[in-house]
Design a protein around this motif. Structure first.
Motif, PDB file in Angstrom:
ATOM      1  N   ILE A  41       0.814  -1.228   0.000  1.00  0.00           N
ATOM      2  CA  ILE A  41       0.000   0.000   0.000  1.00  0.00           C
ATOM      3  C   ILE A  41       0.842   1.271   0.000  1.00  0.00           C
ATOM      4  N   PRO A  42       1.863   1.425   0.856  1.00  0.00           N
ATOM      5  CA  PRO A  42       2.652   2.671   0.793  1.00  0.00           C
ATOM      6  C   PRO A  42       3.331   2.873  -0.565  1.00  0.00           C
ATOM      7  N   PHE A  43       3.736   1.790  -1.200  1.00  0.00           N
ATOM      8  CA  PHE A  43       4.374   1.901  -2.512  1.00  0.00           C
ATOM      9  C   PHE A  43       3.352   2.285  -3.578  1.00  0.00           C
ATOM     10  N   TYR A  44       2.126   1.765  -3.431  1.00  0.00           N
ATOM     11  CA  TYR A  44       1.058   2.201  -4.324  1.00  0.00           C
ATOM     12  C   TYR A  44       0.829   3.707  -4.167  1.00  0.00           C
ATOM     13  N   LEU A  45       0.829   4.174  -2.932  1.00  0.00           N
ATOM     14  CA  LEU A  45       0.607   5.610  -2.692  1.00  0.00           C
ATOM     15  C   LEU A  45       1.706   6.462  -3.332  1.00  0.00           C
ATOM     16  N   LEU A  46       2.915   5.931  -3.417  1.00  0.00           N
ATOM     17  CA  LEU A  46       3.993   6.649  -4.118  1.00  0.00           C
ATOM     18  C   LEU A  46       3.771   6.647  -5.629  1.00  0.00           C
ATOM     19  N   LEU A  47       3.208   5.571  -6.151  1.00  0.00           N
ATOM     20  CA  LEU A  47       2.956   5.454  -7.590  1.00  0.00           C
ATOM     21  C   LEU A  47       1.678   6.164  -8.031  1.00  0.00           C
ATOM     22  N   ARG A  48       0.735   6.329  -7.142  1.00  0.00           N
ATOM     23  CA  ARG A  48      -0.601   6.852  -7.450  1.00  0.00           C
ATOM     24  C   ARG A  48      -0.587   8.171  -8.222  1.00  0.00           C
ATOM     25  N   PRO A  49       0.293   9.121  -7.898  1.00  0.00           N
ATOM     26  CA  PRO A  49       0.253  10.407  -8.619  1.00  0.00           C
ATOM     27  C   PRO A  49       0.727  10.336 -10.076  1.00  0.00           C
ATOM     28  N   LEU A  50       1.318   9.219 -10.473  1.00  0.00           N
ATOM     29  CA  LEU A  50       1.826   9.116 -11.840  1.00  0.00           C
ATOM     30  C   LEU A  50       0.674   9.172 -12.845  1.00  0.00           C
ATOM     31  N   PRO A  51       0.928   9.738 -14.033  1.00  0.00           N
ATOM     32  CA  PRO A  51      -0.088   9.648 -15.089  1.00  0.00           C
ATOM     33  C   PRO A  51      -0.370   8.173 -15.400  1.00  0.00           C
ATOM     34  N   LEU A  52      -1.589   7.879 -15.847  1.00  0.00           N
ATOM     35  CA  LEU A  52      -2.007   6.495 -16.054  1.00  0.00           C
ATOM     36  C   LEU A  52      -1.040   5.725 -16.951  1.00  0.00           C
ATOM     37  N   GLY A  53      -0.603   6.313 -18.050  1.00  0.00           N
ATOM     38  CA  GLY A  53       0.308   5.620 -18.967  1.00  0.00           C
ATOM     39  C   GLY A  53       1.620   5.240 -18.299  1.00  0.00           C
ATOM     40  N   ILE A  54       2.170   6.150 -17.513  1.00  0.00           N
ATOM     41  CA  ILE A  54       3.429   5.879 -16.800  1.00  0.00           C
ATOM     42  C   ILE A  54       3.187   4.823 -15.716  1.00  0.00           C
ATOM     43  N   TYR A  55       2.060   4.932 -15.003  1.00  0.00           N
ATOM     44  CA  TYR A  55       1.713   3.942 -13.981  1.00  0.00           C
ATOM     45  C   TYR A  55       1.658   2.548 -14.608  1.00  0.00           C
ATOM     46  N   LEU A  56       1.007   2.428 -15.771  1.00  0.00           N
ATOM     47  CA  LEU A  56       0.902   1.132 -16.447  1.00  0.00           C
ATOM     48  C   LEU A  56       2.271   0.590 -16.838  1.00  0.00           C
ATOM     49  N   LEU A  57       3.159   1.462 -17.316  1.00  0.00           N
ATOM     50  CA  LEU A  57       4.516   1.025 -17.679  1.00  0.00           C
ATOM     51  C   LEU A  57       5.290   0.555 -16.449  1.00  0.00           C
ATOM     52  N   VAL A  58       5.157   1.288 -15.358  1.00  0.00           N
ATOM     53  CA  VAL A  58       5.837   0.909 -14.116  1.00  0.00           C
ATOM     54  C   VAL A  58       5.318  -0.447 -13.633  1.00  0.00           C
ATOM     55  N   VAL A  59       3.998  -0.636 -13.674  1.00  0.00           N
ATOM     56  CA  VAL A  59       3.418  -1.906 -13.228  1.00  0.00           C
ATOM     57  C   VAL A  59       3.875  -3.045 -14.135  1.00  0.00           C
ATOM     58  N   LEU A  60       3.890  -2.827 -15.438  1.00  0.00           N
ATOM     59  CA  LEU A  60       4.364  -3.853 -16.369  1.00  0.00           C
ATOM     60  C   LEU A  60       5.824  -4.213 -16.077  1.00  0.00           C
ATOM     61  N   ALA A  61       6.662  -3.206 -15.890  1.00  0.00           N
ATOM     62  CA  ALA A  61       8.070  -3.453 -15.566  1.00  0.00           C
ATOM     63  C   ALA A  61       8.186  -4.192 -14.235  1.00  0.00           C
ATOM     64  N   PHE A  62       7.362  -3.809 -13.264  1.00  0.00           N
ATOM     65  CA  PHE A  62       7.385  -4.469 -11.959  1.00  0.00           C
ATOM     66  C   PHE A  62       7.000  -5.941 -12.083  1.00  0.00           C
ATOM     67  N   VAL A  63       5.985  -6.238 -12.880  1.00  0.00           N
ATOM     68  CA  VAL A  63       5.549  -7.626 -13.082  1.00  0.00           C
ATOM     69  C   VAL A  63       6.684  -8.438 -13.704  1.00  0.00           C
ATOM     70  N   ILE A  64       7.322  -7.889 -14.715  1.00  0.00           N
ATOM     71  CA  ILE A  64       8.422  -8.600 -15.379  1.00  0.00           C
ATOM     72  C   ILE A  64       9.584  -8.827 -14.420  1.00  0.00           C
ATOM     73  N   LEU A  65      10.000  -7.773 -13.725  1.00  0.00           N
ATOM     74  CA  LEU A  65      11.142  -7.888 -12.809  1.00  0.00           C
ATOM     75  C   LEU A  65      10.830  -8.802 -11.630  1.00  0.00           C
ATOM     76  N   SER A  66       9.619  -8.721 -11.099  1.00  0.00           N
ATOM     77  CA  SER A  66       9.277  -9.594  -9.971  1.00  0.00           C
ATOM     78  C   SER A  66       9.188 -11.054 -10.425  1.00  0.00           C
ATOM     79  N   SER A  67       8.770 -11.304 -11.668  1.00  0.00           N
ATOM     80  CA  SER A  67       8.772 -12.674 -12.201  1.00  0.00           C
ATOM     81  C   SER A  67      10.190 -13.227 -12.268  1.00  0.00           C
TER      82      SER A  67
END
Length: 176
Positions: A57-83
Motif C-alpha cells: 500500500i505505501p508503494f502504491y501511494l507513491l505510484l498513485r500520482p503518476l499519469p495512467l500511462g506511466i503507472y501502467l509502464l511501471v506496473v508492467l516493468a514491476f511484473v516482469i522484474l518480480s517474475s
C-alpha cells in the motif's frame, strides 16, 4: 450461490494448513531475498500474502500520482522484474513459490489499483477484493496457479486476481 463461494474459500484456506517451509536466513542478509519476501513482510508466520499486500500500500501511494500511462509502464516493468526475481530466488532455495515470497502480492495489488478512484475507502476496497480473488482463485486463476510454472507463473495468478479486483473497482466507480 454466495454460500458456495464462502464454502469454496473456506475449503481452500483449510487445505493450506500444511506447515510452511522455514524462511531462509538470506531474507535478512541478501537484498534480493528481502525484496522477494516483500521487504520482510513474507517472514510473518501467518498470512504472509495478506501482510505482503499491506506492505504494498505505501508503494502504491507513491505510484498513485503518476499519469495512467506511466503507472501502467511501471506496473508492467514491476511484473516482469518480480517474475525474474521469483524465478531466481526459487531456484536458489530449491522451492517453487515459497509462501513467504510475496513480491507477487505487490504486483497483484498494483494491478488491482489501476486507475482506481482516490481515497482510503478505494484502497481498502482494492485490498479486500485483491485478497478475496487471490485466496478464492476463481477460474482461470486456480488453473494458472497450478499449471503455469516458474517465476512468471508465481506472479501471473496474482496479476489476474488483481485484474478481477480492478474490474470490480472500475464497475463500482462507474455506478457511484
Amino acid at each position: 450461490m454466495v454460500q458456495s463461494w464462502v464454502t469454496n474459500i473456506f475449503n481452500r484456506l483449510s487445505s493450506r494448513k500444511k506447515p510452511s517451509p522455514p524462511v531462509p536466513a538470506a531474507v535478512w542478509q541478501n537484498p534480493l531475498y528481502f525484496i522477494a519476501f516483500g521487504l520482510g513482510s513474507g517472514a510473518v508466520p501467518f498470512a504472509p500474502g495478506t501482510f505482503g499486500t499491506l506492505m504494498a500500500i505505501p508503494f502504491y501511494l507513491l505510484l498513485r500520482p503518476l499519469p495512467l500511462g506511466i503507472y501502467l509502464l511501471v506496473v508492467l516493468a514491476f511484473v516482469i522484474l518480480s517474475s525474474l526475481l521469483c524465478e531466481h530466488i526459487s531456484r536458489n532455495i530449491h522451492l517453487h513459490d515459497h509462501p513467504g515470497m510475496c513480491i507477487d502480492e505487490f504486483a497483484g495489488f498494483f494491478v488491482a489499483m489501476i486507475n482506481a478512484p482516490h481515497g482510503f475507502s478505494w484502497i481498502l476496497l482494492g485490498f479486500l477484493l485483491f485478497r478475496l480473488f487471490d485466496i478464492w482463485k476463481p477460474w482461470p486463476i486456480y488453473f494458472l496457479d497450478k499449471n503455469v510454472h516458474g517465476g512468471f507463473g508465481m506472479v501471473l495468478d496474482d496479476v489476474v486476481a488483481g485484474l478481477y479486483a480492478m474490474i470490480v473497482i472500475q464497475l463500482i466507480g462507474v455506478i457511484t
